[in-house]
Design a protein around this motif. Structure first.
Motif, PDB file in Angstrom:
ATOM      1  N   ARG A  90      -9.327  46.761  26.550  1.00  0.00           N
ATOM      2  CA  ARG A  90      -9.116  48.204  26.550  1.00  0.00           C
ATOM      3  C   ARG A  90      -7.993  48.640  25.605  1.00  0.00           C
ATOM      4  O   ARG A  90      -7.827  49.829  25.347  1.00  0.00           O
ATOM      5  N   THR A  91      -7.209  47.686  25.114  1.00  0.00           N
ATOM      6  CA  THR A  91      -6.129  48.016  24.183  1.00  0.00           C
ATOM      7  C   THR A  91      -6.354  47.311  22.855  1.00  0.00           C
ATOM      8  O   THR A  91      -7.125  46.342  22.774  1.00  0.00           O
ATOM      9  N   ASN A  99      -8.588  55.648  26.662  1.00  0.00           N
ATOM     10  CA  ASN A  99      -7.819  54.470  26.237  1.00  0.00           C
ATOM     11  C   ASN A  99      -7.799  54.354  24.713  1.00  0.00           C
ATOM     12  O   ASN A  99      -6.797  53.916  24.126  1.00  0.00           O
TER      13      ASN A  99
END
Length: 470
Positions: A147-148, A187
């Motif tokens: 997600r990052t 995100n």
């Protein structure tokens, strides 16, 4: 058709992969004459993701609404009563080729290409060296990636001069707020909002006339109020082969004209600089003692008269803290099918899966099994080019129908009963409509068309699979 009469039922076809290639194949099949002995066609589109559309949803930059408009046409195909969507099903894990052969008269694979082709240069494995496909999956909200994304490099290199390279460069150079009106999930916005990149350098080993991007994609780089596109006048060079390419292709000539105009203009004051470098062949990714990227070494090249390039032996080191290779996508091996690791395709002849050759040189095919799209011909061309692949593959399939062995369990409910018996939470076309409405509702308070849902469980929950309806 052998073993049983099929006169009172439709021809049952499974298509594995519900991206553009698979949907175009379904469309081509429905537009063809129904084969003798059948009363219609019935198509089940299998998709590993809970949502359909493949590359359009997970491989196209979010600031490309023009390309995403293709979904409108694909929607019309999936709306047809002859087609069912069976999503969140992983071929090779949830269902096998042997399973599919129980329920379908023929199987078509259209699984595309979602991995990065390797670039064999020293240092490519360093921390800070990434594949473009992985980055694209992140900013497109793919459920199966982290997600990052690390975006702390101030100077970034993108290796390659195709459309994907330009997408990656443009997203890296834009601000998060510029991309917020698109469908990017929260995100991704948070990551891009904190992006530190001030310089993005795109490197191509050949010249302007050999660039693989399209004119429209190139011009889009200059539309952002925060991006200054810079071309070195020394990189505007042509040989006889390049001039011939310009004469024979309006598209090549348009690209060259655009680059020439950028090379002679004054550099403005937009905060983010995007450099397009030609005649620079990546030779090595440079790292520090901790294994982190600290630079890129390129070798200057020169044209050889044919449009190809040769190295000059002149090297240059660039101050770079992250490298993205965008040198092509690669398809992944499909269980139970032959695979050409070098080409990244399933061996085939006009879409028929090729096993090998008999002693007399005649081809041997995997019975009633076909391929279309990038898994068939490699990841080249634009999305629309897969229509031709689909037409060719479907023509071969229809030519072969008379020799098919009938599926033992062709009833519509046979395969859904099989999936339910294994406890697989599959999604449907009706479920996509619910997910689509949910994403649009998420975007409405902010005046956005939609906000993409990322988590697989959230997608399944929003889809609320209805295993009875289409």
């Amino acid at each position: 058709m052998t073993e049983q009469s099929a006169a009172t039922r439709p021809l049952r076809i499974a298509i594995v992969g519900a991206g553009p290639a698979g949907i175009y194949a379904a469309d081509a099949l429905m537009k063809s004459d129904t084969p003798a002995g059948f009363d219609d066609v019935s198509i089940d589109l299998y998709e590993r993701m809970p949502a359909p559309f493949g590359l359009i949803r997970y491989g196209v930059a979010p600031d490309h609404p023009r390309i995403k408009g293709i979904i409108t046409a694909l929607h019309k195909v999936l709306d047809k009563p002859q087609v069912r969507l069976l999503g969140n099903i992983d071929y090779g894990v949830d269902i096998t080729l042997e399973d599919l052969q129980r329920f379908y008269d023929a199987i078509i694979f259209s699984t595309g290409a979602n991995a990065d082709r390797a670039l064999e240069i020293p240092g490519i494995e360093l921390d800070g060296s990434y594949g473009a496909a992985d980055f694209v999956s992140w900013y497109d909200g793919h459920p199966d990636v982290p997600r990052t994304w690390p975006l702390d490099a101030k100077k970034v290199a993108v290796l390659g001069v195709g459309n994907v390279a330009l997408d990656v460069a443009r997203v890296l150079a834009k601000t998060g707020d510029e991309l917020l009106p698109t469908e990017i999930p929260p995100n991704v916005y948070e990551g891009l909002k904190n992006n530190q990149a001030l310089e993005v350098h795109v490197f191509g080993r050949r010249g302007p006339a050999q660039a693989k991007f399209t004119p429209l994609e190139l011009r889009e780089l200059d539309h952002s109020p925060t991006i200054e596109v810079i071309v070195d006048p020394e990189d505007i060079d042509y040989d006889e082969g390049s001039e011939a390419a310009r004469r024979h292709s309006k598209q090549v000539d348009m690209i060259c004209n655009t680059l020439e105009q950028w090379a002679i203009r004054d550099i403005g004051d937009r905060p983010h600089k995007l450099y397009l470098h030609f005649f620079e062949s990546p030779a090595e990714v440079l790292g520090d003692a901790d294994g982190k990227v600290v630079g890129l070494r390129t070798e200057r090249t020169s044209l050889d008269g044919t449009g190809n390039c040769k190295g000059t032996g002149e090297f240059k080191d660039w101050d770079i803290q992250a490298v993205y290779r965008a040198v092509g996508y690669l398809s992944q091996n499909i269980p139970a099918l032959p695979f050409d690791d070098q080409a990244g395709t399933v061996p085939n002849e006009a879409g028929r899966v090729l096993i090998d050759e008999d002693a007399d040189g005649s081809a041997r095919y995997l019975p009633q099994t076909y391929v279309t799209g990038w898994i068939k011909r490699g990841p080249v061309g634009l999305i629309g080019h897969t229509k031709g692949d689909a037409n060719e593959t479907i023509a071969c399939l229809l030519d072969d129908v008379a020799s098919f062995t009938a599926a033992p369990e062709p009833e519509l409910e046979a395969v859904t009963g099989f999936l339910e018996g294994k406890g697989i939470p599959f999604t449907t076309w009706a479920g996509w409509y619910r997910l689509d409405a949910h994403e649009r509702a998420l975007g409405e308070p902010e005046g956005r068309e939609r906000v993409k849902v990322v988590e697989r469980e959230d997608m399944l929950r929003a889809s609320e699979p209805d295993k009875v309806s289409k």
